[in-house]
Write an enzyme that holds these catalytic residues in place. Structure first.
Site, short mmCIF file in Angstrom:
data_model
loop_
_atom_site.label_atom_id
_atom_site.label_comp_id
_atom_site.label_asym_id
_atom_site.label_seq_id
_atom_site.Cartn_x
_atom_site.Cartn_y
_atom_site.Cartn_z
N PHE A 50 1.19 -2.99 4.03
CA PHE A 50 1.63 -4.49 4.53
C PHE A 50 2.93 -4.77 4.43
O PHE A 50 3.60 -4.65 3.17
CB PHE A 50 0.74 -5.52 4.16
CG PHE A 50 -0.94 -5.27 4.70
CD1 PHE A 50 -0.77 -5.31 5.89
CD2 PHE A 50 -1.90 -5.21 4.02
CE1 PHE A 50 -2.29 -5.39 6.59
CE2 PHE A 50 -3.28 -5.18 4.36
CZ PHE A 50 -3.45 -5.26 5.75
N HIS A 88 -9.57 2.11 -0.46
CA HIS A 88 -8.30 1.86 -0.30
C HIS A 88 -7.67 1.36 -1.55
O HIS A 88 -8.06 0.08 -1.99
CB HIS A 88 -8.12 0.86 1.15
CG HIS A 88 -6.66 0.83 1.41
ND1 HIS A 88 -5.52 0.92 0.37
CD2 HIS A 88 -6.10 0.55 2.44
CE1 HIS A 88 -4.39 0.83 1.05
NE2 HIS A 88 -4.62 0.50 2.39
N HIS A 140 -2.81 8.09 5.94
CA HIS A 140 -3.06 6.58 5.32
C HIS A 140 -4.34 6.42 5.84
O HIS A 140 -5.28 5.77 4.92
CB HIS A 140 -1.91 5.85 5.76
CG HIS A 140 -1.94 4.40 5.27
ND1 HIS A 140 -2.04 4.38 3.88
CD2 HIS A 140 -2.26 3.19 5.66
CE1 HIS A 140 -1.92 3.13 3.46
NE2 HIS A 140 -1.97 2.37 4.67
N LYS A 147 -9.72 7.64 2.11
CA LYS A 147 -10.08 6.36 1.85
C LYS A 147 -11.65 6.15 1.94
O LYS A 147 -12.15 5.30 1.30
CB LYS A 147 -9.36 5.46 2.57
CG LYS A 147 -7.85 5.37 1.77
CD LYS A 147 -7.02 4.30 2.99
CE LYS A 147 -5.67 4.23 2.35
NZ LYS A 147 -4.72 5.20 2.39
N GLU A 154 -0.99 5.62 13.61
CA GLU A 154 -0.69 6.73 12.72
C GLU A 154 -0.88 8.06 13.56
O GLU A 154 -0.07 8.83 13.58
CB GLU A 154 -1.59 6.88 11.51
CG GLU A 154 -1.19 8.05 10.47
CD GLU A 154 -1.93 7.83 9.20
OE1 GLU A 154 -1.32 8.73 8.43
OE2 GLU A 154 -2.77 6.96 8.91
N CYS A 180 0.80 -1.23 -0.22
CA CYS A 180 -0.29 -0.09 0.00
C CYS A 180 0.83 1.36 0.26
O CYS A 180 0.46 2.47 -0.07
CB CYS A 180 -1.08 0.12 1.16
SG CYS A 180 -1.96 -1.65 1.38
#
Length: 403
Positions: free
Chosen positions: A399, A340, A303, A335, A314, A163
């Site tokens: 990830f 996403h 994110h 998102k 975060e 990502c």
């Protein structure tokens, strides 16, 4: 310098239209189309009429991967928006790509006796494999096609870091220009994993939202009731250009890319460290590279995945990097608007960040109705905000621990 923008998401195929929808808090997330059997029902798909338009514009690639069409469209629109003409060895492409489509049909058709794969018959019948299959699409396919169609004969690379891929591809392009490897780079990412195998990956990881109702509100970054990421698809591409090159041709400049930073959590494949240490390192590297102080930053495009672990980590990371100034930042997640986009997510998110800098307005984090007391920053809940955006930062965490 950023001189061109192009994107394709569930919000549409036009940057200005998508930006206006984002400011209004409109979401592209809804029920998955077709007859896909999956525990995942909420997705941010590119609309059928928009996809058919892409097939008409790029007929030679129409039967290949969806993400390739998204990439070609976004790159073409970014180039048109920049006013560039021609190409050459000083023009390059830095593209993000995720996992290609794994089609079970491409295996099942050549299994014999229930457990043996017939390699010889498969080799003889390879033409029967679906055009969208991983077996027919190399990861660098989009970057190669973009360069070919626009005569971009300079550096060409494809980044696959989950990502974080698109943001890393843009960072790599930025550094290529800064060290003189290219004058112009088309940079960003494209992805689409809205297929049975792609969807089940995230269910098995325990990261996907499996809501069956209220799908427009399924993605709730930083909300106490957040229940997992909602997958989207699409692409976002920017034109990065050396400042002297841009000014010499009288280009419109949206914003300056001032710095870039990356790191690896070196922790767990599917979870960030609770203290957000890797994210902290990446943000600090970006600030140092830009020669900006934390107090110079007005806005962070987070994110913000709507997962329990990411949103909290975060938030902790932002507090660590920005200290008391973190509470004066505007922070929002794209998102909840588009889903996403996995490897592509940093592309549209950088475009939204760029427009915030250029126009002094930030889009909201929609669906934030039940504030999580542990996520206590200003996430611009539900309504856009007009502020002076002196500088902004865009985060992407993947990830595997890539930041």
């Amino acid at each position: 310098m950023i001189t061109g923008l192009g994107m394709a998401t569930g919000l549409g195929l036009d940057v200005e239209e998508s930006w206006e929808k984002a400011l209004r808090g409109e979401t592209a997330i809804g029920r998955i189309s077709g007859e896909v059997k999956s525990p995942v029902q909420a997705v941010g798909e590119v609309r059928a009429e928009d996809f058919w338009r892409l097939r008409e514009v790029f007929p030679a690639e129409a039967m290949g991967e969806r993400r390739t069409l998204f990439a070609l469209w976004s790159a073409q629109k970014a180039i048109e928006d920049s006013g560039l003409s021609g190409g050459g060895s000083g023009f390059g492409v830095s593209m993000a790509a995720g996992l290609a489509v794994n089609r079970l049909q491409d295996v099942a058709g050549w299994v014999k006796d229930g457990n043996t794969f017939d390699y010889k018959r498969f080799a003889a019948e390879i033409a029967q494999v679906h055009p969208e299959s991983i077996m027919r699409n190399n990861s660098h396919h989009a970057a190669s096609l973009i360069a070919q169609k626009h005569s971009f004969g300079g550096p060409n690379c494809t980044i696959t870091t989950a990502c974080a891929s698109a943001t890393q591809a843009i960072g790599v392009a930025f550094r290529m220009i800064r060290r003189g490897d290219a004058d112009v780079m088309a940079a960003g990412g494209a992805d689409s994993m809205i297929n049975p195998v792609g969807l089940v990956f995230f269910v098995l990881l325990g990261a996907a939202c499996t809501a069956k109702e209220g799908l427009a509100e399924a993605c709730r970054p930083f909300d106490r009731k957040r229940s997992g990421l909602v997958m989207g698809e699409g692409a976002g591409m920017v034109i990065l250009e050396d400042e002297s090159h841009a000014r010499k041709r009288g280009a419109r400049i949206y914003a300056e890319v001032a710095g870039y930073g990356s790191s690896l959590d070196a922790y767990q494949v599917t979870a960030p460290p609770p203290n957000g240490a890797g994210a902290v390192d990446a943000m600090r590297r970006a600030l140092a590279d830009s020669r900006l102080n934390p107090a110079d930053v007005s806005y962070v495009n987070a994110h913000g995945t709507s997962t329990k672990l990411n949103d909290l980590a975060e938030t902790v990371a932002l507090k660590t990097v920005f200290g008391e100034h973190a509470y004066r930042l505007c922070v929002s997640s794209s998102k909840a608007l588009i889903g996403h986009l996995l490897a592509a997510s940093g592309g549209p998110e950088l475009i939204f960040t760029t427009l915030s800098v250029a126009r002094d307005v930030v889009h909201p984090t929609i669906n934030l109705k039940n504030p999580d007391p542990k996520c206590d920053l200003d996430y611009v809940p539900n309504v856009m905000r007009e502020i002076t955006v002196r500088a902004a930062l865009s985060n992407s965490f993947g990830f595997g621990g890539q930041n």
